[in-house]
Motif scaffolding. Structure first.
Motif, PDB file in Angstrom:
ATOM      1  N   PRO A 103      22.716 -13.212 -46.847  1.00  0.00           N
ATOM      2  CA  PRO A 103      21.544 -13.658 -47.618  1.00  0.00           C
ATOM      3  C   PRO A 103      20.738 -14.708 -46.864  1.00  0.00           C
ATOM      4  CG  PRO A 103      23.538 -14.660 -48.480  1.00  0.00           C
ATOM      5  CD  PRO A 103      23.972 -13.716 -47.402  1.00  0.00           C
ATOM      6  N   LEU A 104      19.421 -14.545 -46.870  1.00  0.00           N
ATOM      7  CA  LEU A 104      18.508 -15.496 -46.240  1.00  0.00           C
ATOM      8  C   LEU A 104      17.648 -16.140 -47.314  1.00  0.00           C
ATOM      9  CD1 LEU A 104      17.174 -13.394 -43.194  1.00  0.00           C
ATOM     10  CD2 LEU A 104      19.228 -14.824 -43.305  1.00  0.00           C
ATOM     11  N   TYR A 105      17.400 -17.440 -47.146  1.00  0.00           N
ATOM     12  CA  TYR A 105      16.500 -18.163 -48.053  1.00  0.00           C
ATOM     13  C   TYR A 105      15.552 -18.985 -47.194  1.00  0.00           C
ATOM     14  CZ  TYR A 105      14.875 -21.346 -51.739  1.00  0.00           C
ATOM     15  OH  TYR A 105      14.105 -22.059 -52.623  1.00  0.00           O
ATOM     16  N   LEU A 106      14.263 -18.654 -47.280  1.00  0.00           N
ATOM     17  CA  LEU A 106      13.259 -19.348 -46.475  1.00  0.00           C
ATOM     18  C   LEU A 106      12.304 -20.162 -47.335  1.00  0.00           C
ATOM     19  CD1 LEU A 106      12.396 -16.552 -43.882  1.00  0.00           C
ATOM     20  CD2 LEU A 106      14.211 -18.263 -43.808  1.00  0.00           C
ATOM     21  N   GLY A 107      12.680 -20.417 -48.565  1.00  0.00           N
ATOM     22  CA  GLY A 107      11.833 -21.185 -49.458  1.00  0.00           C
ATOM     23  C   GLY A 107      11.578 -20.422 -50.740  1.00  0.00           C
ATOM     24  N   PRO A 108      10.951 -21.069 -51.728  1.00  0.00           N
ATOM     25  CA  PRO A 108      10.690 -20.412 -53.011  1.00  0.00           C
ATOM     26  C   PRO A 108       9.980 -19.075 -52.832  1.00  0.00           C
ATOM     27  CG  PRO A 108      10.168 -22.740 -53.143  1.00  0.00           C
ATOM     28  CD  PRO A 108      10.460 -22.452 -51.702  1.00  0.00           C
ATOM     29  N   THR A 109      10.464 -18.056 -53.475  1.00  0.00           N
ATOM     30  CA  THR A 109       9.987 -16.667 -53.471  1.00  0.00           C
ATOM     31  C   THR A 109      10.412 -15.904 -52.224  1.00  0.00           C
ATOM     32  OG1 THR A 109       7.811 -16.777 -52.367  1.00  0.00           O
ATOM     33  CG2 THR A 109       7.912 -17.451 -54.686  1.00  0.00           C
ATOM     34  N   PHE A 110      11.061 -16.548 -51.260  1.00  0.00           N
ATOM     35  CA  PHE A 110      11.431 -15.877 -50.021  1.00  0.00           C
ATOM     36  C   PHE A 110      12.940 -15.641 -49.975  1.00  0.00           C
ATOM     37  CE2 PHE A 110       7.208 -16.855 -48.943  1.00  0.00           C
ATOM     38  CZ  PHE A 110       6.844 -16.050 -47.872  1.00  0.00           C
ATOM     39  N   TYR A 111      13.372 -14.571 -50.665  1.00  0.00           N
ATOM     40  CA  TYR A 111      14.773 -14.197 -50.714  1.00  0.00           C
ATOM     41  C   TYR A 111      14.938 -12.895 -49.933  1.00  0.00           C
ATOM     42  CZ  TYR A 111      13.851 -16.927 -54.951  1.00  0.00           C
ATOM     43  OH  TYR A 111      13.406 -17.853 -55.847  1.00  0.00           O
ATOM     44  N   TYR A 112      15.785 -12.926 -48.926  1.00  0.00           N
ATOM     45  CA  TYR A 112      15.970 -11.761 -48.075  1.00  0.00           C
ATOM     46  C   TYR A 112      17.447 -11.401 -47.964  1.00  0.00           C
ATOM     47  CZ  TYR A 112      11.211 -12.793 -46.506  1.00  0.00           C
ATOM     48  OH  TYR A 112       9.862 -13.041 -46.473  1.00  0.00           O
ATOM     49  N   ALA A 113      17.692 -10.144 -47.553  1.00  0.00           N
ATOM     50  CA  ALA A 113      19.040  -9.674 -47.240  1.00  0.00           C
ATOM     51  C   ALA A 113      19.020  -9.133 -45.818  1.00  0.00           C
ATOM     52  CB  ALA A 113      19.468  -8.593 -48.221  1.00  0.00           C
ATOM     53  N   GLU A 114      19.887  -9.664 -44.959  1.00  0.00           N
ATOM     54  CA  GLU A 114      19.947  -9.214 -43.567  1.00  0.00           C
ATOM     55  C   GLU A 114      21.209  -8.384 -43.353  1.00  0.00           C
ATOM     56  OE1 GLU A 114      19.091 -11.924 -40.080  1.00  0.00           O
ATOM     57  OE2 GLU A 114      21.211 -11.528 -39.708  1.00  0.00           O
ATOM     58  N   TYR A 115      21.040  -7.241 -42.725  1.00  0.00           N
ATOM     59  CA  TYR A 115      22.153  -6.352 -42.419  1.00  0.00           C
ATOM     60  C   TYR A 115      22.170  -6.082 -40.920  1.00  0.00           C
ATOM     61  CZ  TYR A 115      21.995  -5.248 -47.443  1.00  0.00           C
ATOM     62  OH  TYR A 115      21.983  -5.318 -48.801  1.00  0.00           O
ATOM     63  N   THR A 116      23.353  -5.944 -40.350  1.00  0.00           N
ATOM     64  CA  THR A 116      23.491  -5.560 -38.946  1.00  0.00           C
ATOM     65  C   THR A 116      24.007  -4.135 -38.884  1.00  0.00           C
ATOM     66  OG1 THR A 116      23.965  -7.831 -38.247  1.00  0.00           O
ATOM     67  CG2 THR A 116      24.612  -6.063 -36.754  1.00  0.00           C
ATOM     68  N   LEU A 117      23.287  -3.292 -38.165  1.00  0.00           N
ATOM     69  CA  LEU A 117      23.689  -1.907 -37.978  1.00  0.00           C
ATOM     70  C   LEU A 117      24.481  -1.784 -36.682  1.00  0.00           C
ATOM     71  CD1 LEU A 117      20.396  -0.024 -38.956  1.00  0.00           C
ATOM     72  CD2 LEU A 117      22.278  -0.774 -40.414  1.00  0.00           C
ATOM     73  N   THR A 118      25.656  -1.197 -36.760  1.00  0.00           N
ATOM     74  CA  THR A 118      26.498  -1.014 -35.577  1.00  0.00           C
ATOM     75  C   THR A 118      26.920   0.442 -35.467  1.00  0.00           C
ATOM     76  OG1 THR A 118      28.522  -1.514 -36.806  1.00  0.00           O
ATOM     77  CG2 THR A 118      27.387  -3.365 -35.770  1.00  0.00           C
ATOM     78  N   ASP A 119      27.298   0.850 -34.255  1.00  0.00           N
ATOM     79  CA  ASP A 119      27.833   2.201 -34.092  1.00  0.00           C
ATOM     80  C   ASP A 119      29.343   2.174 -34.298  1.00  0.00           C
ATOM     81  OD1 ASP A 119      28.977   1.209 -31.762  1.00  0.00           O
ATOM     82  OD2 ASP A 119      27.376   1.973 -30.490  1.00  0.00           O
ATOM     83  N   LYS A 120      29.962   3.310 -34.154  1.00  0.00           N
ATOM     84  CA  LYS A 120      31.400   3.386 -34.418  1.00  0.00           C
ATOM     85  C   LYS A 120      32.226   2.594 -33.412  1.00  0.00           C
ATOM     86  CE  LYS A 120      31.499   7.733 -36.961  1.00  0.00           C
ATOM     87  NZ  LYS A 120      32.025   9.122 -37.022  1.00  0.00           N
ATOM     88  N   LYS A 121      31.635   2.271 -32.295  1.00  0.00           N
ATOM     89  CA  LYS A 121      32.339   1.468 -31.291  1.00  0.00           C
ATOM     90  C   LYS A 121      32.188  -0.024 -31.574  1.00  0.00           C
ATOM     91  CE  LYS A 121      31.717   4.893 -27.616  1.00  0.00           C
ATOM     92  NZ  LYS A 121      31.129   5.163 -26.269  1.00  0.00           N
TER      93      LYS A 121
END
Length: 442
Positions: free
Chosen positions: A184-202
């Motif tokens: 979860p990212l919070y950059l201030g009021p109204t700025f709510y984000y979700a960060e995901y990392t995409l990886t391969d099977k390795k």
């Protein structure tokens, strides 16, 4: 790209309100021109040090706030909130429970969110800063924390899966990407984000994907492309952003010092608090745009305080909208720098050339108290304004009428916000990325 998306977001909020359900309410809340938002968003995305704090890389950690301290602050603050704001009186015996630890773009802790619990039921939430370079209490509300709203998180994962499928089609090894846990990212009021990392099977990281939770949009913080003419850009440029950052840091540091002293003495709750509210300010519902509506409430007050030649109500709002060049019929947006000129024009039209309206993009708490103490309501135009009491949706890009304040361990402004003609609403001072006051002084 994030800048363009945020501009598009604000623009869609204005234009599609009637068709988009929950955004229907937001449409009537928005009104500051989207370019005002665009210029300041640059600073939010690329000046992360407002919420950043080095923690474990050998640098100074004196301003970092631990989760234990944040919990103490949250517990202390909800007691003051319950005692000073009548709409939160039920929080008097509530407790807090940690919900989420948030980060900024530099991967440093930016905030902690706590659920407010009464009789084993969640009755609201409060955000506490993870650094003393930001205000202790960032926002609070009776709603649900965005990353705890199932439809937000479900939609974010769906968007990321779509992106993962695209990578699978384009990757050279044709291996299936794996979606990591949400950060979860919070950059201030109204700025709510979700960060995901995409990886391969390795286990090799392929890409980081960031989703704007409330608006279910993938954003890219590495790009920004919005051209603004010099005539308008000078109003809210990088110098402004840096100055706002310095003011916020200075004020925040002072608030933390005061708060920590008072927390050592539980008997000192609100003993040094003061408040003031201006009576007789009318409440107008959103009409022709939030800026003319908020300005109409200010002049409507003066119409009943010695300036009876001024018209009132929606006739006044309509006249202000024309004088400010508000986009109507249309989105109801107004260039911020036209608000003061529009007010003076309308006053002159009715024979009052003594009114001095002036825009101030460096709004201080001292100025707020000075104006209110002098019984002079004013217009407050916010970028990414936080959530006022009684709402689950933030103000965002919006103009309101400031009619009072509460000055205590935490500072609040009292607002007539153009959404509600029955109640006065409260908002923690500084719950915005940027703000401009339009002082109106006869």
């Amino acid at each position: 790209m994030v800048l363009a998306l945020r501009v598009l977001k604000a623009y869609l909020v204005c234009l599609l309100g009637k068709q988009l359900g929950v955004i229907q309410m937001i449409k009537k809340k928005s009104g500051i021109d989207v370019i005002f938002a665009a210029i300041l968003i640059v600073g939010l995305a690329f000046l992360p040090s407002v919420n950043a704090q080095e923690e474990s890389n050998g640098t100074d950690t004196s301003n970092a706030v631990s989760v234990d301290i944040a919990e103490e602050v949250a517990s202390y603050s909800i007691k003051e909130i319950s005692g000073s704001l009548s709409n939160f009186s039920e929080w008097a015996n509530a407790t807090v429970k940690l919900s989420t630890v948030y980060y900024n773009l530099a991967n440093k802790k930016s905030a902690y969110s706590f659920n407010v619990v009464e009789n084993n039921q969640q009755v609201g939430y409060i955000f506490i800063s993870a650094t003393k370079d930001n205000y202790p209490v960032l926002e609070f509300s009776k709603g649900k924390i965005p990353n705890e709203i199932p439809e937000f998180t479900t939609r974010s994962k769906s968007l990321v899966q779509e992106r993962a499928n695209e990578i699978k089609l384009e990757s050279a090894d044709k291996e299936e990407p794996v979606i990591g846990d949400m950060k979860p990212l919070y950059l201030g009021p109204t700025f709510y984000y979700a960060e995901y990392t995409l990886t391969d099977k390795k286990g090799k990281a392929k890409e980081k994907v960031i989703v704007d939770l409330p608006f279910s949009t993938i954003v890219d913080f590495n790009e920004s492309n919005v051209n603004v003419s010099d005539k308008k850009n000078h109003y809210f440029n990088n110098t402004y952003l840096q100055h706002q950052q310095e003011i916020r840091k200075k004020d925040a540091n002072a608030q933390w010092i005061t708060l920590e002293k008072e927390m050592t003495d539980p008997s000192s709750y609100s003993t040094s608090s003061s408040s003031k509210s201006i009576s007789g300010v009318p409440k107008y519902k959103w009409y022709y745009g939030c800026s003319p509506t908020a300005s109409g409430m200010v002049l409507g007050y003066w119409a009943s305080h010695g300036y009876s030649y001024l018209v009132t109500g929606y006739d006044l709002v309509r006249e202000l909208a024309y004088a400010m060049g508000t986009d109507w019929p249309g989105s109801g947006s107004t260039w911020p720098y036209k608000i003061d000129d529009g007010i003076e024009t309308v006053c002159n039209n009715h024979g009052y050339d003594n009114f001095d309206a002036s825009n101030d993009i460096y709004v201080s708490w001292t100025e707020v108290k000075t104006e209110v103490n002098a019984n002079k309501p004013f217009v407050l135009s916010m970028l990414n304004g936080g959530t006022g009491n009684g709402y689950t949706q933030p103000y965002g890009e919006h103009s309101v009428t400031c009619i009072g304040y509460y000055d205590g361990n935490q500072d609040y402004v009292y607002l007539h916000d153009t959404w509600d003609t029955s109640n006065v609403h409260y908002l923690a001072f500084g719950s915005w990325t940027g703000a401009m006051a339009t002082w109106v002084r006869p």
